[in-house]
Design a protein around this motif. Structure first.
Motif, PDB file in Angstrom:
ATOM      1  N   ASN A 289       8.290  -5.238  11.598  1.00 63.44           N
ATOM      2  CA  ASN A 289       8.639  -4.347  10.495  1.00 63.44           C
ATOM      3  C   ASN A 289       9.908  -3.587  10.862  1.00 63.44           C
ATOM      4  O   ASN A 289       9.954  -2.956  11.915  1.00 63.44           O
TER       5      ASN A 289
ATOM      6  N   GLU B 235       9.161  -2.301  14.558  1.00 67.69           N
ATOM      7  CA  GLU B 235       7.861  -2.103  15.193  1.00 67.69           C
ATOM      8  C   GLU B 235       6.993  -3.308  14.848  1.00 67.69           C
ATOM      9  O   GLU B 235       7.343  -4.107  13.981  1.00 67.69           O
ATOM     10  N   ASP B 236       5.878  -3.400  15.531  1.00 68.66           N
ATOM     11  CA  ASP B 236       4.966  -4.492  15.256  1.00 68.66           C
ATOM     12  C   ASP B 236       4.419  -4.356  13.838  1.00 68.66           C
ATOM     13  O   ASP B 236       3.955  -3.298  13.446  1.00 68.66           O
ATOM     14  N   GLY B 237       4.478  -5.439  13.054  1.00 74.10           N
ATOM     15  CA  GLY B 237       4.104  -5.379  11.647  1.00 74.10           C
ATOM     16  C   GLY B 237       2.613  -5.222  11.399  1.00 74.10           C
ATOM     17  O   GLY B 237       2.202  -4.740  10.351  1.00 74.10           O
ATOM     18  N   LEU B 238       1.807  -5.629  12.374  1.00 77.29           N
ATOM     19  CA  LEU B 238       0.359  -5.552  12.176  1.00 77.29           C
ATOM     20  C   LEU B 238      -0.221  -4.246  12.708  1.00 77.29           C
ATOM     21  O   LEU B 238      -0.888  -3.510  12.001  1.00 77.29           O
ATOM     22  N   GLU B 239       0.051  -3.998  13.944  1.00 72.68           N
ATOM     23  CA  GLU B 239      -0.583  -2.851  14.600  1.00 72.68           C
ATOM     24  C   GLU B 239       0.303  -1.613  14.624  1.00 72.68           C
ATOM     25  O   GLU B 239      -0.160  -0.540  15.009  1.00 72.68           O
ATOM     26  N   GLY B 240       1.568  -1.785  14.283  1.00 73.21           N
ATOM     27  CA  GLY B 240       2.500  -0.676  14.439  1.00 73.21           C
ATOM     28  C   GLY B 240       2.825  -0.525  15.906  1.00 73.21           C
ATOM     29  O   GLY B 240       2.324  -1.265  16.743  1.00 73.21           O
TER      30      GLY B 240
ATOM     31  N   ASN C 269       8.037   0.456  -0.134  1.00 74.83           N
ATOM     32  CA  ASN C 269       8.292  -0.542   0.917  1.00 74.83           C
ATOM     33  C   ASN C 269       7.272  -1.674   0.842  1.00 74.83           C
ATOM     34  O   ASN C 269       6.125  -1.475   0.474  1.00 74.83           O
ATOM     35  N   ARG C 270       7.727  -2.859   1.165  1.00 67.03           N
ATOM     36  CA  ARG C 270       6.794  -3.990   1.292  1.00 67.03           C
ATOM     37  C   ARG C 270       7.400  -4.991   2.273  1.00 67.03           C
ATOM     38  O   ARG C 270       8.607  -4.960   2.545  1.00 67.03           O
ATOM     39  N   MET C 271       6.577  -5.855   2.766  1.00 63.26           N
ATOM     40  CA  MET C 271       7.018  -6.871   3.721  1.00 63.26           C
ATOM     41  C   MET C 271       8.113  -7.729   3.076  1.00 63.26           C
ATOM     42  O   MET C 271       7.928  -8.201   1.956  1.00 63.26           O
TER      43      MET C 271
HETATM   44  C1  LIG Z   1       4.617  -3.192   7.869  1.00 66.30           C
HETATM   45  O1  LIG Z   1       5.193  -3.186   6.573  1.00 66.30           O
HETATM   46  C2  LIG Z   1       4.286  -3.511   5.532  1.00 66.30           C
HETATM   47  C3  LIG Z   1       5.085  -3.510   4.264  1.00 66.30           C
HETATM   48  O2  LIG Z   1       5.763  -2.332   4.043  1.00 66.30           O
HETATM   49  C4  LIG Z   1       3.138  -2.533   5.492  1.00 66.30           C
HETATM   50  O3  LIG Z   1       2.211  -2.925   4.508  1.00 66.30           O
HETATM   51  C5  LIG Z   1       2.478  -2.486   6.854  1.00 66.30           C
HETATM   52  O4  LIG Z   1       1.457  -1.523   6.857  1.00 66.30           O
HETATM   53  C6  LIG Z   1       3.512  -2.185   7.918  1.00 66.30           C
HETATM   54  N1  LIG Z   1       2.874  -2.173   9.217  1.00 66.30           N
HETATM   55  C7  LIG Z   1       2.721  -1.076   9.928  1.00 66.30           C
HETATM   56  C8  LIG Z   1       2.022  -1.234  11.208  1.00 66.30           C
HETATM   57  O5  LIG Z   1       3.107   0.021   9.555  1.00 66.30           O
END
Ligand SMILES: *[C@@H]1O[C@H](CO)[C@@H](O)[C@H](O)[C@H]1NC(C)=O
Length: 308
Positions: free
Chosen positions: A78, A98-103, A281-283
């Motif tokens: 992310n 940062e890591d997209g899954l765990e932050g 925000n979104r992926m």
């Molecule tokens: C990463 O980004 C996506 C989209 O904005 C979000 O849904 C997700 O929660 C984010 N991950 C973290 C760990 O913040």
């Protein structure tokens, strides 16, 4: 030092909380500002302390940011903050991720190596053998330098200032006119052992910051300075000496400083249209957005992205 300041519209500053913020920011040592204060001026985007910084320099080309951000989505990263500048034919960018899954930070060495490799593939595409480019990962442990300070350092290391050579066909090398009406004149004061550096340019926010970055990158120390703005023009005069005390009389060093000052001032200038966009925000948002620019034949000369 005494600074006389106005807001960006030239008005007197009366907002008490802003005055307090300025005082605290100036007095605090690095990182010492309380959280509320740091968040106060709304548009300030600061990378998270735990973010991995991906720093890249290369030849500028259409679609570069779009490709980088697409790769980062694929890798599950992310983007929290991003900045990019272009100057001449060169581009420098920093993506904080940062890591997209765990932050949190990405620490797995195998994954880090994979991120590095994938980014290198994107960045080095369209480069001939021997052409300059770089990709560097900085983990949070190393501590992050101010992002714009870092962009100056990246572009300087990339030698973007070489493109300022011959901006103006005439003139001796010690007196040079930039492409954007930036004039630099350096005089040496032999008895006192310092140089007098005069910079005249269009006035704009952060001009002082950019100029001092150039002096610092070249290891000059300022021991006296006068800065004044008149309407749209800014005049800056610095008395500098090399960090190790000597001041060389070499024409080549004076010339290099001249080029670097012009480059540092011009990096932030863009003739383009400014687009300010705020969205949920979104992926993959950045990669989708930048693809639209690219498909419409638009190129981005400067980018600043933050998330909250
Ligand atoms: C990463 O980004 C996506 C989209 O904005 C979000 O849904 C997700 O929660 C984010 N991950 C973290 C760990 O913040």
């Amino acid at each position: 030092a005494v600074f006389h300041v106005t807001d960006q519209l030239g008005n007197k500053i009366t907002d008490e909380s802003l005055i307090l913020y300025i005082q605290q920011a100036l007095c605090a040592s690095r990182g010492g500002i309380s959280k509320e204060v740091r968040l106060c001026p709304g548009r300030n985007v600061t990378p998270g302390l735990k973010d991995l910084a991906l720093e890249m320099t290369s030849k500028d080309r259409p679609g570069l940011v779009s490709e980088i951000s697409a790769v980062l989505v694929e890798l599950g990263c992310n983007i929290t903050t991003a900045v990019a500048w272009t100057h001449g034919t060169r581009a420098a960018s920093i993506f904080y991720v940062e890591d997209g899954l765990e932050g949190g930070p990405i620490t797995d060495p195998i994954r880090l190596a994979h991120v590095q490799e994938q980014l290198e593939n994107v960045v080095k595409a369209h480069h001939e053998e021997g052409e300059k480019w770089s990709v560097r990962l900085t983990t949070p442990a190393g501590g992050h330098t101010h992002k714009e300070r870092r962009l100056h350092q990246l572009m300087y290391a990339d030698e973007d200032y070489e493109s300022c050579r011959g901006c103006d066909g005439s003139g001796s090398s010690a007196h040079k006119k930039g492409c954007d009406r930036t004039h630099v004149y350096i005089e040496s004061c032999k008895e006192k052992g310092y140089w007098i550096v005069n910079v005249r340019s269009r006035d704009r926010p952060k001009l002082l910051f950019d100029t001092v970055c150039a002096l610092t990158d070249l290891q000059y120390v300022v021991f006296h300075a006068v800065v004044a703005s008149r309407g749209t023009l800014a005049d800056q005069e610095y008395f500098v000496r090399h960090k190790d005390g000597y001041t060389s009389n070499k024409e080549s060093e004076r010339h290099k400083l001249t080029l670097c000052l012009i480059a540092a001032i011009e990096r932030r200038i863009s003739q383009g249209l400014m687009l300010d966009l705020c969205a949920k925000n979104r992926m993959g948002l950045l990669s989708d957005m930048t693809r639209v620019f690219r498909e419409n034949g638009l190129s981005m000369s400067r980018i600043e992205i933050g998330t909250r």
